[in-house]
Write a protein that holds these residues in place. Structure first.
Motif, PDB file in Angstrom:
ATOM      1  N   LEU A   5       0.873  -1.160   0.000  1.00  0.00           N
ATOM      2  CA  LEU A   5       0.000   0.000   0.000  1.00  0.00           C
ATOM      3  C   LEU A   5       0.914   1.214   0.000  1.00  0.00           C
ATOM      4  O   LEU A   5       1.675   1.427   0.943  1.00  0.00           O
ATOM      5  CB  LEU A   5      -0.903  -0.035   1.235  1.00  0.00           C
ATOM      6  CG  LEU A   5      -1.972   1.022   1.381  1.00  0.00           C
ATOM      7  CD1 LEU A   5      -2.875   1.097   0.153  1.00  0.00           C
ATOM      8  CD2 LEU A   5      -2.804   0.759   2.638  1.00  0.00           C
ATOM      9  N   LEU A   6       0.872   1.984  -1.095  1.00  0.00           N
ATOM     10  CA  LEU A   6       1.788   3.102  -1.313  1.00  0.00           C
ATOM     11  C   LEU A   6       1.012   4.413  -1.287  1.00  0.00           C
ATOM     12  O   LEU A   6       0.092   4.612  -2.090  1.00  0.00           O
ATOM     13  CB  LEU A   6       2.493   2.932  -2.663  1.00  0.00           C
ATOM     14  CG  LEU A   6       3.425   4.043  -3.116  1.00  0.00           C
ATOM     15  CD1 LEU A   6       4.630   4.168  -2.188  1.00  0.00           C
ATOM     16  CD2 LEU A   6       3.887   3.787  -4.558  1.00  0.00           C
ATOM     17  N   PHE A   7       1.393   5.318  -0.390  1.00  0.00           N
ATOM     18  CA  PHE A   7       0.718   6.607  -0.223  1.00  0.00           C
ATOM     19  C   PHE A   7       1.535   7.734  -0.848  1.00  0.00           C
ATOM     20  O   PHE A   7       2.751   7.818  -0.653  1.00  0.00           O
ATOM     21  CB  PHE A   7       0.495   6.896   1.254  1.00  0.00           C
ATOM     22  CG  PHE A   7      -0.428   5.918   1.916  1.00  0.00           C
ATOM     23  CD1 PHE A   7      -1.792   5.943   1.689  1.00  0.00           C
ATOM     24  CD2 PHE A   7       0.077   4.948   2.775  1.00  0.00           C
ATOM     25  CE1 PHE A   7      -2.649   5.042   2.298  1.00  0.00           C
ATOM     26  CE2 PHE A   7      -0.763   4.044   3.402  1.00  0.00           C
ATOM     27  CZ  PHE A   7      -2.133   4.085   3.155  1.00  0.00           C
ATOM     28  N   HIS A   8       0.843   8.604  -1.548  1.00  0.00           N
ATOM     29  CA  HIS A   8       1.481   9.707  -2.276  1.00  0.00           C
ATOM     30  C   HIS A   8       1.948  10.830  -1.346  1.00  0.00           C
ATOM     31  O   HIS A   8       1.576  10.904  -0.173  1.00  0.00           O
ATOM     32  CB  HIS A   8       0.535  10.253  -3.345  1.00  0.00           C
ATOM     33  CG  HIS A   8      -0.740  10.827  -2.809  1.00  0.00           C
ATOM     34  ND1 HIS A   8      -0.820  12.065  -2.220  1.00  0.00           N
ATOM     35  CD2 HIS A   8      -1.998  10.316  -2.782  1.00  0.00           C
ATOM     36  CE1 HIS A   8      -2.063  12.314  -1.859  1.00  0.00           C
ATOM     37  NE2 HIS A   8      -2.807  11.250  -2.181  1.00  0.00           N
ATOM     38  N   HIS A   9       2.737  11.721  -1.920  1.00  0.00           N
ATOM     39  CA  HIS A   9       3.279  12.877  -1.219  1.00  0.00           C
ATOM     40  C   HIS A   9       2.293  14.052  -1.274  1.00  0.00           C
ATOM     41  O   HIS A   9       1.173  13.920  -1.774  1.00  0.00           O
ATOM     42  CB  HIS A   9       4.647  13.258  -1.794  1.00  0.00           C
ATOM     43  CG  HIS A   9       4.659  13.347  -3.292  1.00  0.00           C
ATOM     44  ND1 HIS A   9       3.920  14.273  -3.992  1.00  0.00           N
ATOM     45  CD2 HIS A   9       5.315  12.614  -4.226  1.00  0.00           C
ATOM     46  CE1 HIS A   9       4.128  14.129  -5.287  1.00  0.00           C
ATOM     47  NE2 HIS A   9       4.973  13.110  -5.456  1.00  0.00           N
ATOM     48  N   ALA A  10       2.718  15.205  -0.767  1.00  0.00           N
ATOM     49  CA  ALA A  10       1.841  16.369  -0.618  1.00  0.00           C
ATOM     50  C   ALA A  10       1.408  16.998  -1.934  1.00  0.00           C
ATOM     51  O   ALA A  10       0.508  17.839  -1.934  1.00  0.00           O
ATOM     52  CB  ALA A  10       2.519  17.427   0.259  1.00  0.00           C
ATOM     53  N   VAL A  49       0.848  20.760   1.502  1.00  0.00           N
ATOM     54  CA  VAL A  49       0.805  20.633   2.956  1.00  0.00           C
ATOM     55  C   VAL A  49      -0.310  21.516   3.516  1.00  0.00           C
ATOM     56  O   VAL A  49      -1.021  21.117   4.451  1.00  0.00           O
ATOM     57  CB  VAL A  49       2.175  20.966   3.588  1.00  0.00           C
ATOM     58  CG1 VAL A  49       2.071  21.083   5.101  1.00  0.00           C
ATOM     59  CG2 VAL A  49       3.198  19.906   3.212  1.00  0.00           C
ATOM     60  N   GLY A  50      -0.490  22.699   2.914  1.00  0.00           N
ATOM     61  CA  GLY A  50      -1.594  23.571   3.332  1.00  0.00           C
ATOM     62  C   GLY A  50      -2.941  22.882   3.159  1.00  0.00           C
ATOM     63  O   GLY A  50      -3.823  22.984   4.015  1.00  0.00           O
ATOM     64  N   LEU A  82       4.586  13.157   2.887  1.00  0.00           N
ATOM     65  CA  LEU A  82       3.328  13.191   3.635  1.00  0.00           C
ATOM     66  C   LEU A  82       2.714  11.795   3.754  1.00  0.00           C
ATOM     67  O   LEU A  82       2.111  11.452   4.777  1.00  0.00           O
ATOM     68  CB  LEU A  82       2.340  14.142   2.954  1.00  0.00           C
ATOM     69  CG  LEU A  82       0.949  14.222   3.571  1.00  0.00           C
ATOM     70  CD1 LEU A  82       1.001  14.962   4.900  1.00  0.00           C
ATOM     71  CD2 LEU A  82      -0.017  14.905   2.620  1.00  0.00           C
ATOM     72  N   GLY A  83       2.875  10.975   2.736  1.00  0.00           N
ATOM     73  CA  GLY A  83       2.335   9.620   2.745  1.00  0.00           C
ATOM     74  C   GLY A  83       2.956   8.714   3.789  1.00  0.00           C
ATOM     75  O   GLY A  83       2.422   7.631   4.079  1.00  0.00           O
ATOM     76  N   VAL A  84       4.073   9.139   4.376  1.00  0.00           N
ATOM     77  CA  VAL A  84       4.690   8.366   5.450  1.00  0.00           C
ATOM     78  C   VAL A  84       3.774   8.339   6.677  1.00  0.00           C
ATOM     79  O   VAL A  84       3.760   7.351   7.409  1.00  0.00           O
ATOM     80  CB  VAL A  84       6.093   8.916   5.784  1.00  0.00           C
ATOM     81  CG1 VAL A  84       6.598   8.408   7.131  1.00  0.00           C
ATOM     82  CG2 VAL A  84       7.078   8.542   4.674  1.00  0.00           C
TER      83      VAL A  84
END
Length: 190
Positions: A5-10, A49-50, A82-84
Motif C-alpha cells: 500500500l503506497l501513499f502519495h506525497h503532498a 501541505v496547506g 506526507l504519505g509516510v
C-alpha cells in the motif's frame, strides 16, 4: 512477490508518483495507490501541505486507514513524504505488516506506539534535504534505526525532497534508480 500500500506525497498523485508505483508493478509486485486528496494535485509542497492541514492530518491518516481496510493485512506499507504518516501508522498499529518503506520522511517512532517485533523498515532521503534534515525527520530516522532490529537508513547526496518523482524538477535519476534497486531488494524478501 510483495503486496504493498503506497501513499502519495503532498503534491498528490502526480505522474511521477504513478510512474514510481508502475516501476514496482513492472517488477511483479502488487501496488495499491489510494488517493488521499480526492483527485487534487498541487504544484508546490507548501500548497499541498496547506491542503493537508486544512483537511486535517488526522483525517489524512484516517483516509489511509480506510484504504487499508479493503486489503489483506500482510502488506508492506510505503509512503512518500506526507504519505509516510498513514504508512508508518499502519505499520505500527495494524497487525500483519510485512515491512515499511519510508521515503523522504520519518515520524518519531513513539508517535504511533511501539514498532512491531520483526517488521523491517527502510528509510530513504537526501542528506541535505531541508525538510528531512531540519524538521526532525533525520533524528526520528536515527531513533527508529536505533530501536528496530531490521532497520536501514539510506541517505543520498543532494538537497532535493521529492527526488523519486520523475515529473518534478527535484527528480534525481541516479539517486532514484539506486533507491528503486534497494526497494526492490527489500520487497523481494517479503
Amino acid at each position: 512477490m510483495a503486496e504493498m500500500l503506497l501513499f502519495h506525497h503532498a503534491l498528490g498523485q502526480t505522474p511521477g508518483f504513478l510512474a514510481f508505483a508502475d516501476e514496482l508493478r513492472a517488477a511483479g509486485h502488487t501496488v495499491h495507490t489510494p488517493d488521499l486528496f480526492d483527485g487534487r494535485m498541487f504544484t508546490s509542497i507548501e500548497d499541498g501541505v496547506g491542503h493537508a492541514e486544512a483537511v486535517g492530518f488526522d483525517e489524512i491518516i484516517a483516509r489511509g486507514a480506510r484504504a487499508a481496510d479493503q486489503l489483506p493485512r500482510d502488506l508492506v506499507y510505503a509512503g512518500l513524504s506526507l504519505g509516510v504518516l498513514p504508512a508508518q501508522m499502519l505499520t505500527q498499529t495494524r497487525t500483519g505488516a510485512r515491512g515499511a518503506l519510508l521515503l523522504h520522511s520519518c515520524v518519531p517512532p513513539d508517535e504511533f506506539g511501539p514498532w512491531p517485533a520483526g517488521v523491517p523498515v527502510q528509510i530513504h532521503a537526501m542528506d541535505a534535504d531541508a525538510f528531512f534534515v531540519d524538521e526532525g525527520d533525520l533524528e526520528a530516522a536515527h531513533a527508529l534505526v536505533g530501536s528496530v532490529e531490521h532497520a536501514e537508513l539510506f541517505l543520498y547526496p543532494g538537497d532535493q525532497h521529492l527526488f523519486t518523482d520523475s515529473s518534478l524538477p527535484a527528480y534525481d535519476h541516479d539517486a532514484a534508480q539506486l533507491l528503486i534497486g534497494r526497494v526492490l531488494a527489500f520487497l523481494s524478501a517479503r
